[in-house]
Design a protein around this motif. Structure first.
Motif, PDB file in Angstrom:
ATOM      1  N   GLU A  21       0.836  -1.199   0.000  1.00  0.00           N
ATOM      2  CA  GLU A  21       0.000   0.000   0.000  1.00  0.00           C
ATOM      3  C   GLU A  21       0.870   1.248   0.000  1.00  0.00           C
ATOM      4  O   GLU A  21       1.892   1.307   0.675  1.00  0.00           O
ATOM      5  CB  GLU A  21      -0.900  -0.027   1.237  1.00  0.00           C
ATOM      6  CG  GLU A  21      -1.924   1.068   1.246  1.00  0.00           C
ATOM      7  CD  GLU A  21      -2.864   0.952   2.423  1.00  0.00           C
ATOM      8  OE1 GLU A  21      -2.995   1.944   3.143  1.00  0.00           O
ATOM      9  OE2 GLU A  21      -3.445  -0.136   2.614  1.00  0.00           O
ATOM     10  N   CYS A  22       0.465   2.248  -0.735  1.00  0.00           N
ATOM     11  CA  CYS A  22       1.220   3.498  -0.831  1.00  0.00           C
ATOM     12  C   CYS A  22       0.970   4.365   0.403  1.00  0.00           C
ATOM     13  O   CYS A  22      -0.181   4.689   0.721  1.00  0.00           O
ATOM     14  CB  CYS A  22       0.818   4.254  -2.098  1.00  0.00           C
ATOM     15  SG  CYS A  22       1.590   5.884  -2.228  1.00  0.00           S
ATOM     16  N   ILE A  23       2.035   4.757   1.083  1.00  0.00           N
ATOM     17  CA  ILE A  23       1.881   5.568   2.303  1.00  0.00           C
ATOM     18  C   ILE A  23       1.341   6.959   2.001  1.00  0.00           C
ATOM     19  O   ILE A  23       0.727   7.578   2.862  1.00  0.00           O
ATOM     20  CB  ILE A  23       3.198   5.654   3.105  1.00  0.00           C
ATOM     21  CG1 ILE A  23       4.292   6.371   2.304  1.00  0.00           C
ATOM     22  CG2 ILE A  23       3.646   4.296   3.556  1.00  0.00           C
ATOM     23  CD1 ILE A  23       5.519   6.695   3.118  1.00  0.00           C
ATOM     24  N   PHE A  24       1.543   7.467   0.790  1.00  0.00           N
ATOM     25  CA  PHE A  24       1.033   8.794   0.451  1.00  0.00           C
ATOM     26  C   PHE A  24      -0.427   8.759  -0.009  1.00  0.00           C
ATOM     27  O   PHE A  24      -1.095   9.786  -0.016  1.00  0.00           O
ATOM     28  CB  PHE A  24       1.897   9.461  -0.613  1.00  0.00           C
ATOM     29  CG  PHE A  24       3.279   9.837  -0.137  1.00  0.00           C
ATOM     30  CD1 PHE A  24       3.551  10.064   1.198  1.00  0.00           C
ATOM     31  CD2 PHE A  24       4.317   9.964  -1.037  1.00  0.00           C
ATOM     32  CE1 PHE A  24       4.822  10.408   1.639  1.00  0.00           C
ATOM     33  CE2 PHE A  24       5.593  10.317  -0.624  1.00  0.00           C
ATOM     34  CZ  PHE A  24       5.842  10.540   0.717  1.00  0.00           C
ATOM     35  N   CYS A  25      -0.917   7.595  -0.408  1.00  0.00           N
ATOM     36  CA  CYS A  25      -2.323   7.465  -0.792  1.00  0.00           C
ATOM     37  C   CYS A  25      -3.218   7.283   0.431  1.00  0.00           C
ATOM     38  O   CYS A  25      -4.406   7.577   0.396  1.00  0.00           O
ATOM     39  CB  CYS A  25      -2.507   6.300  -1.759  1.00  0.00           C
ATOM     40  SG  CYS A  25      -1.846   6.622  -3.409  1.00  0.00           S
TER      41      CYS A  25
ATOM     42  N   THR B   9      16.940   4.622  -9.606  1.00  0.00           N
ATOM     43  CA  THR B   9      18.326   4.990  -9.896  1.00  0.00           C
ATOM     44  C   THR B   9      18.643   6.394  -9.408  1.00  0.00           C
ATOM     45  O   THR B   9      19.781   6.693  -9.053  1.00  0.00           O
ATOM     46  CB  THR B   9      18.595   4.877 -11.414  1.00  0.00           C
ATOM     47  OG1 THR B   9      18.279   3.551 -11.820  1.00  0.00           O
ATOM     48  CG2 THR B   9      20.034   5.170 -11.751  1.00  0.00           C
ATOM     49  N   ALA B  10      17.624   7.254  -9.352  1.00  0.00           N
ATOM     50  CA  ALA B  10      17.803   8.625  -8.874  1.00  0.00           C
ATOM     51  C   ALA B  10      17.544   8.748  -7.372  1.00  0.00           C
ATOM     52  O   ALA B  10      17.575   9.855  -6.825  1.00  0.00           O
ATOM     53  CB  ALA B  10      16.879   9.571  -9.638  1.00  0.00           C
ATOM     54  N   GLY B  11      17.279   7.637  -6.714  1.00  0.00           N
ATOM     55  CA  GLY B  11      17.087   7.655  -5.268  1.00  0.00           C
ATOM     56  C   GLY B  11      15.642   7.652  -4.805  1.00  0.00           C
ATOM     57  O   GLY B  11      15.381   7.737  -3.607  1.00  0.00           O
ATOM     58  N   GLN B  12      14.680   7.541  -5.718  1.00  0.00           N
ATOM     59  CA  GLN B  12      13.276   7.523  -5.312  1.00  0.00           C
ATOM     60  C   GLN B  12      12.980   6.197  -4.610  1.00  0.00           C
ATOM     61  O   GLN B  12      13.239   5.122  -5.150  1.00  0.00           O
ATOM     62  CB  GLN B  12      12.360   7.700  -6.532  1.00  0.00           C
ATOM     63  CG  GLN B  12      10.899   7.813  -6.177  1.00  0.00           C
ATOM     64  CD  GLN B  12      10.023   8.117  -7.399  1.00  0.00           C
ATOM     65  OE1 GLN B  12      10.474   8.135  -8.533  1.00  0.00           O
ATOM     66  NE2 GLN B  12       8.755   8.344  -7.136  1.00  0.00           N
ATOM     67  N   THR B  13      12.451   6.273  -3.384  1.00  0.00           N
ATOM     68  CA  THR B  13      12.132   5.071  -2.616  1.00  0.00           C
ATOM     69  C   THR B  13      10.629   4.875  -2.446  1.00  0.00           C
ATOM     70  O   THR B  13      10.189   3.766  -2.200  1.00  0.00           O
ATOM     71  CB  THR B  13      12.799   5.106  -1.229  1.00  0.00           C
ATOM     72  OG1 THR B  13      12.402   6.297  -0.550  1.00  0.00           O
ATOM     73  CG2 THR B  13      14.311   5.041  -1.360  1.00  0.00           C
ATOM     74  N   ILE B  14       9.863   5.941  -2.547  1.00  0.00           N
ATOM     75  CA  ILE B  14       8.407   5.852  -2.502  1.00  0.00           C
ATOM     76  C   ILE B  14       7.922   6.176  -3.908  1.00  0.00           C
ATOM     77  O   ILE B  14       8.152   7.283  -4.404  1.00  0.00           O
ATOM     78  CB  ILE B  14       7.804   6.833  -1.470  1.00  0.00           C
ATOM     79  CG1 ILE B  14       8.323   6.489  -0.072  1.00  0.00           C
ATOM     80  CG2 ILE B  14       6.274   6.791  -1.512  1.00  0.00           C
ATOM     81  CD1 ILE B  14       8.025   7.522   0.979  1.00  0.00           C
TER      82      ILE B  14
ATOM     83  N   TYR C 250      18.104   7.310   6.870  1.00  0.00           N
ATOM     84  CA  TYR C 250      16.863   7.164   6.116  1.00  0.00           C
ATOM     85  C   TYR C 250      16.533   5.687   5.985  1.00  0.00           C
ATOM     86  O   TYR C 250      17.330   4.897   5.492  1.00  0.00           O
ATOM     87  CB  TYR C 250      17.019   7.785   4.716  1.00  0.00           C
ATOM     88  CG  TYR C 250      15.764   7.671   3.893  1.00  0.00           C
ATOM     89  CD1 TYR C 250      14.645   8.435   4.204  1.00  0.00           C
ATOM     90  CD2 TYR C 250      15.678   6.783   2.837  1.00  0.00           C
ATOM     91  CE1 TYR C 250      13.499   8.330   3.466  1.00  0.00           C
ATOM     92  CE2 TYR C 250      14.523   6.656   2.094  1.00  0.00           C
ATOM     93  CZ  TYR C 250      13.428   7.448   2.412  1.00  0.00           C
ATOM     94  OH  TYR C 250      12.280   7.340   1.689  1.00  0.00           O
ATOM     95  N   ASP C 251      15.345   5.333   6.484  1.00  0.00           N
ATOM     96  CA  ASP C 251      14.912   3.935   6.455  1.00  0.00           C
ATOM     97  C   ASP C 251      13.809   3.692   5.439  1.00  0.00           C
ATOM     98  O   ASP C 251      13.352   2.582   5.303  1.00  0.00           O
ATOM     99  CB  ASP C 251      14.386   3.508   7.836  1.00  0.00           C
ATOM    100  CG  ASP C 251      15.460   3.584   8.894  1.00  0.00           C
ATOM    101  OD1 ASP C 251      16.644   3.396   8.550  1.00  0.00           O
ATOM    102  OD2 ASP C 251      15.124   3.844  10.057  1.00  0.00           O
ATOM    103  N   GLY C 252      13.330   4.780   4.778  1.00  0.00           N
ATOM    104  CA  GLY C 252      12.191   4.675   3.851  1.00  0.00           C
ATOM    105  C   GLY C 252      12.532   3.897   2.700  1.00  0.00           C
ATOM    106  O   GLY C 252      11.971   3.245   1.968  1.00  0.00           O
TER     107      GLY C 252
END
Length: 125
Positions: free
Chosen positions: A3-7, A86-91, A123-125
């Protein structure tokens, strides 16, 4: 599928909201006042924004800056987006970072985001 944490907005402390986006403080702030601007529609890439969403997010970025100016009086800002793993996006839900900057937060800020607080924020995300 995770599940998406931002949704799941019921779990978030929204501090600003507009028609297509909202703002929250980052759970792992790089600096005091680190803000995230997040579209309500779920998608991962900045390049998927509609023009309507882009305009809405632009307005919310400016509202966020005004709020941060009042709350924290920063001396500058970095604004950034990570697009893809590759650019660091984790979410994998688009979010735009607004990072307040303060005189002395690093010894030499020249180069901006390239030198922003290396290895200072776990950062643990």
């Amino acid at each position: 599928m995770m599940e998406c944490i931002f949704c799941n907005t019921e779990e978030l402390e929204i501090i600003l909201e507009s028609q297509f986006s909202f703002a929250i403080f980052d759970k792992y702030p790089v600096n005091k006042g680190h803000l995230l601007i997040i579209p309500k529609r779920h998608f991962s890439s900045f390049f998927e924004l509609s023009k309507e969403e882009m305009n809405d997010i632009y307005d919310l970025i400016n509202q966020g800056k005004e709020k941060l100016d009042k709350l924290y009086s920063p001396d500058g800002y970095n604004i950034g987006v990570n697009v893809g793993e590759t650019a660091g996006q984790t979410i994998m839900h688009l979010h735009i970072h607004i990072i307040p900057r303060y005189k002395g937060d690093i010894e030499n800020p020249r180069g901006g985001i390239r030198k922003l607080m290396p290895n200072l924020v776990p950062y643990d995300g």
